[in-house]
Design a protein around this motif. Structure first.
Motif, PDB file in Angstrom:
ATOM      1  N   SER A  58       0.840  -1.201   0.000  1.00  0.00           N
ATOM      2  CA  SER A  58       0.000   0.000   0.000  1.00  0.00           C
ATOM      3  C   SER A  58       0.877   1.254   0.000  1.00  0.00           C
ATOM      4  O   SER A  58       0.527   2.265  -0.613  1.00  0.00           O
ATOM      5  N   ILE A  71      -4.695   2.848   3.202  1.00  0.00           N
ATOM      6  CA  ILE A  71      -4.312   2.853   4.619  1.00  0.00           C
ATOM      7  C   ILE A  71      -3.023   2.044   4.771  1.00  0.00           C
ATOM      8  O   ILE A  71      -2.901   0.922   4.260  1.00  0.00           O
ATOM      9  N   THR A 121      -4.481  -4.225   4.542  1.00  0.00           N
ATOM     10  CA  THR A 121      -5.340  -4.139   3.355  1.00  0.00           C
ATOM     11  C   THR A 121      -6.143  -5.424   3.223  1.00  0.00           C
ATOM     12  O   THR A 121      -5.586  -6.523   3.255  1.00  0.00           O
ATOM     13  N   ASP A 176      -3.799  -2.362  -5.643  1.00  0.00           N
ATOM     14  CA  ASP A 176      -3.170  -2.761  -4.378  1.00  0.00           C
ATOM     15  C   ASP A 176      -3.983  -3.943  -3.846  1.00  0.00           C
ATOM     16  O   ASP A 176      -5.208  -3.961  -3.943  1.00  0.00           O
TER      17      ASP A 176
END
Ligand code: GTP
Ligand code: MG
Length: 456
Positions: free
Chosen positions: A237, A250, A258, A277
């Motif tokens: 991420s 995040i 994630t 992602d």
């Protein structure tokens, strides 16, 4: 949907802006605009010459209230976007002036345009063909210069001319074969003196050339599918955020942050990337995380290129090995993250391209951009830049056309009667015609223009 109606729509995006433009098209466009427009000098729009600009006010004819100050463009058929009379009303760019002016135009007899209806009329009235109409959409949604250049070429007729030339060749082939229908005992000869089989094979070769541009076109239109994968907590991420230059995903120091796949577009040296992602791949008893891992694996399957993220500050773990195993056979780049820390990761022998970088400091990110761009340039991911870029719809039509040509070829080689060959050739011709709209159905038009924005 009635093609005779006079249609109108707001052609600028919703929201606040300097100006907002309402476009009206159809035989009553100038008359309808005239009902709501008042010029200071009492000039009548109906008498305005083509391609002229008029200052005045939009007025509610029932109350006389001035709704907005405006500049109105009058363009008479046929030299217009739709080949019909077109009026463009420049309002102040706010929701209310535009909505109130629209309401007055609808009351004056115009109909709200459907998505893409202006461009559809440009097609139906013969100003552009279907491939060019699609190029209008590609231009609007182009995400990079390269995509824009390619769509522009298509709008200017690049693809259309090539398809038309191929159709001409097929039409003369068909004519030759059909002429032979009365003389079934004679060998089918074509005008060029070449055997029919050779002629058909040449057409197939050209169709294959078109088909080979599909991947390039898909990448231009929807981006190069770029999956970021790896075990949890390696910085996937963080890599997405670094490439986007914003805190989109995040990031925490906890593995398993994630859970869902996350998609964003970024322009990397002219190539539009659709970066995905994914959840870190590991064995987990958490149901949500298991589902995330399942989606990560599916993302690897559908990606054009996979960025395998590894932690450069740690030794390779069994989870890393599993990820590398899952990616085998795909176009991949190893991203060795955390180069700001001392390197502990041992040498790996695959993938060939390995980039050491730090998402924390940004060092090495340009090397990764270069590596991705090089993959595309080399044609390792999707073929190189083509003079045209066929879309999914063109591809299906080309494949059907090719299928019929293969049948015609087999029939010719088997010495079957010309009626059979002609049948397949006609089929191939019809399918090719779908691309430019030489043949079309309402269904096809609906599918194409429904994807357009209102007002285009
Ligand atoms: N030192 C250092 N830390 C980094 C770097 N990149 C990411 N990190 C840290 O590594 C941790 C994990 O980063 P994430 O980006 O959330 O990792 P992830 O791979 O997405 O993790 P999951 O979503 O759990 O699979 C965070 O604390 C980051 O700040 C780097 O280049 N150097
Ligand atoms: Mg993450």
């Amino acid at each position: 949907m009635n093609e005779q109606d006079t249609i109108c729509a707001v052609s600028t995006p919703a929201g606040e802006g300097g100006i907002g433009i309402i476009r009206i098209s159809g035989k009553d466009a100038i008359g309808i605009a005239g009902i709501v427009f008042r010029s200071g000098k009492k000039k009548k729009l109906e008498a305005a010459p083509s391609h002229s600009l008029h200052y005045g006010r939009i007025v509610d004819p029932s109350s006389g209230e001035a709704v907005d100050e405006t500049l109105v463009t009058v363009m008479r058929a046929p030299a217009t976007y739709t080949r019909e009379d077109v009026v463009e009303i420049n309002c102040h760019g706010g929701m209310v002036p535009l909505a109130r002016t629209m309401a007055l135009l609808l009351a004056a007899g115009a109909r709200q345009a459907a998505p893409g209806e202006f461009t559809k009329r440009a097609f139906l009235n013969g100003r552009i063909d279907l491939a060019q109409a699609e190029a209008v959409m590609d231009i609007i949604s182009a995400k990079t210069d390269l995509a824009h250049r390619s769509a522009n070429k298509q709008l200017l007729g690049g693809l259309s001319r090539e398809i038309a030339a191929l159709r001409d060749k097929m039409i003369s082939l068909l004519a030759a074969v059909e002429a032979g229908v009365d003389f079934p005992e004679e060998d089918v000869e074509t005008g060029t003196g070449k055997p029919l089989g050779a002629e058909i094979s040449e057409v197939i070769t050209v169709i294959d050339k078109f088909l080979s541009s599909y991947v390039f076109g898909r990448i231009l239109r929807s981006g190069l599918g770029t999956a970021i994968v790896g075990r949890p907590n390696v910085g996937k991420s963080s890599l997405l955020n670094a490439l986007l230059k914003q805190d989109r995903a995040i990031v925490t120091e906890l593995p398993g942050t994630t859970r869902d796949v996350l998609e964003e577009y970024v322009n990397v040296m002219g190539v539009p990337l659709r970066i995905i992602d994914t959840a870190g791949i590991r064995l987990s008893h958490d149901l949500a995380e298991q589902e995330g891992v399942r989606r990560s694996l599916a993302t690897i399957d559908s990606a054009d290129i996979v960025l395998v993220v590894l932690d450069g500050a740690l030794s390779l773990t069994p989870e890393d090995r599993r990820v590398l195993g899952e990616v085998k056979g795909k176009k991949a780049i190893a991203v060795i993250n955390r180069s700001d820390l001392p390197r502990k990761l041992e040498k790996i022998d695959w993938p060939d391209v390995q980039i050491s970088l730090s998402c924390r400091t940004g060092t090495g990110l340009d090397d990764l951009r270069n590596a991705i761009s090089a993959f595309v340039q080399k044609g390792a991911v999707g073929p190189q830049e083509h003079p045209w870029a066929v879309n999914q719809r063109h591809k299906l039509a080309l494949e059907k056309s090719r299928g019929s040509l293969e049948k015609a070829l087999a029939a010719a080689q088997a010495g079957l009667s010309p009626e059979f060959i002609a049948l397949d050739l006609r089929d191939a011709l019809d399918n090719l015609g779908l691309i430019i709209g030489a043949t079309y159905t309402d269904d096809i038009l609906e599918r194409i223009f429904n994807d357009f924005c209102i007002g285009k």
